[in-house]
Design an enzyme around this catalytic site. Sequence first.
Site, PDB file in Angstrom:
ATOM      1  N   ASP A  91       1.352   9.141  -5.952  1.00 25.98           N
ATOM      2  CA  ASP A  91       1.417  10.655  -5.819  1.00 25.98           C
ATOM      3  C   ASP A  91       1.386  10.869  -4.448  1.00 25.98           C
ATOM      4  O   ASP A  91       1.497  12.083  -4.139  1.00 25.98           O
ATOM      5  CB  ASP A  91      -0.068  11.103  -6.408  1.00 25.98           C
TER       6      ASP A  91
ATOM      7  N   HIS B  35       0.886  -1.134   0.046  1.00 25.68           N
ATOM      8  CA  HIS B  35       0.005  -0.030  -0.145  1.00 25.68           C
ATOM      9  C   HIS B  35       0.918   1.381  -0.025  1.00 25.68           C
ATOM     10  O   HIS B  35       1.412   1.804   1.132  1.00 25.68           O
ATOM     11  CB  HIS B  35      -0.869  -0.100   1.324  1.00 25.68           C
TER      12      HIS B  35
ATOM     13  N   GLU C 133     -11.260   2.974   7.072  1.00 24.58           N
ATOM     14  CA  GLU C 133     -10.220   4.191   7.776  1.00 24.58           C
ATOM     15  C   GLU C 133     -11.161   5.147   8.133  1.00 24.58           C
ATOM     16  O   GLU C 133     -11.184   5.493   9.318  1.00 24.58           O
ATOM     17  CB  GLU C 133      -9.292   4.514   6.682  1.00 24.58           C
TER      18      GLU C 133
ATOM     19  N   ASP D  52       1.674   3.923   2.991  1.00 18.04           N
ATOM     20  CA  ASP D  52       0.634   4.736   2.460  1.00 18.04           C
ATOM     21  C   ASP D  52       1.255   5.811   1.510  1.00 18.04           C
ATOM     22  O   ASP D  52       1.357   5.645   0.175  1.00 18.04           O
ATOM     23  CB  ASP D  52      -0.185   5.396   3.580  1.00 18.04           C
TER      24      ASP D  52
ATOM     25  N   GLY E  90      -9.745   7.640  -2.265  1.00 15.73           N
ATOM     26  CA  GLY E  90     -10.529   8.911  -2.283  1.00 15.73           C
ATOM     27  C   GLY E  90     -11.231   8.919  -0.956  1.00 15.73           C
ATOM     28  O   GLY E  90     -11.142   8.024  -0.054  1.00 15.73           O
TER      29      GLY E  90
ATOM     30  N   HIS F 230      -9.605   0.517  -0.605  1.00 17.77           N
ATOM     31  CA  HIS F 230      -9.487   1.290   0.778  1.00 17.77           C
ATOM     32  C   HIS F 230     -10.867   1.090   1.402  1.00 17.77           C
ATOM     33  O   HIS F 230     -11.914   1.723   0.953  1.00 17.77           O
ATOM     34  CB  HIS F 230      -9.663   2.862   0.227  1.00 17.77           C
TER      35      HIS F 230
END
Length: 371
Positions: A21, A17, A208, A304, A178, A205
């Site tokens: 960017d 993970h 979280e 991450d 996102g 994802h």
Amino acid sequence: MTIDDAAVAALPKVVLHDHLDGGLRPATIVELAAEVGHELPSTDPTELGEWFLRAASSGTLELYLETFDHTVAVMQTEEGLRRVARESVVDLAADGVVYAEQRYAPEQHLSKGLSLQQVVDAVQQGIEEGVAEAAAAGRTIRVGTLVTAMRHADRGDEIAALALANRGRGVVGFDIAGAEDGFPPSRHASAFRALAEAFFPVTIHAGEAAGLESIAEAIHVGHASRIGHGVRIADDIEVVQEGSDAGEEREARLGHLAHWVRDHQVPLELCPTSNVQTGAAPSVADHPITLLKDLGFAVTVNTDNRLQSGTTMTREMTRLVTEAGWTLADLRDATVTAAWNAFIHHDEREQLVEELILPGYVELNSGRHRA
């Protein structure tokens, strides 16, 4: 055995993970921003790196995600994408990573006229250049990419088709990312069906910023083979007895979802530093990753976003040792778990574990790196 920083740095690592960017070098951002005319909070690389860390430590996922306005802005050309991908691979290899999966959302890199396929091609070229550069420096690394759809957009089917079109050309899986809360996996149900019918790996994802329902949908609607983060699975666990130095094991009551995740050994892509920054965990010392490890969940350790968290795999692992009491065996088990759940074929996973990971831990355990 006491594990020092140098020992952790020397260990072979697997990261599942890691956002492309979210791993840019500050100096690269400054140079690329000047080329495209994008205004930054600072043009001094050191100050800019510090700004990213401060801005990402706001305590919410939404504010954390705003920092990507600057990184994505400089990743809108083939040259920029290729450079960022190349440097990311080189940096991971220098940190001892032997296998990485880099994820990115092609739909976020179209503002300068690139097509989705041109984005994928540029990233893949950069990754191949990075692998070659790492090899020239005596480092071995293999990198696959995860093509990501933005969960608030409506391009899931299109991005899933893009991932399938590039199967065997560097793309090894699919993801959605996102703002999680309010944008559940079910929004992209048709994309997940198509991927499942094509036997294509998916990680999502979940767990979280949103809770148990998000994790449940990732598994049962998204057919996810892994969960990105998944830290909120701890909401379905009640600790009834803490462990003790006298040898008593930690005991807990698990809800139906937690039992499912553990029983099926669904891998959790946990990111300690990032989870603390976004408020998903109170601290690294009290991060649920240690509870989950102790209870037998399939935990993996990840970065991450290395830029926003000011981190590396070495730092994540070192923090778990120094702040959460992890042992060498714990680090080994999490690394092997990650390798066995990489989105590559079984024989390739076996080779990764047997030839690159376990020998590094045997060498450390022999006493060559003691504090």
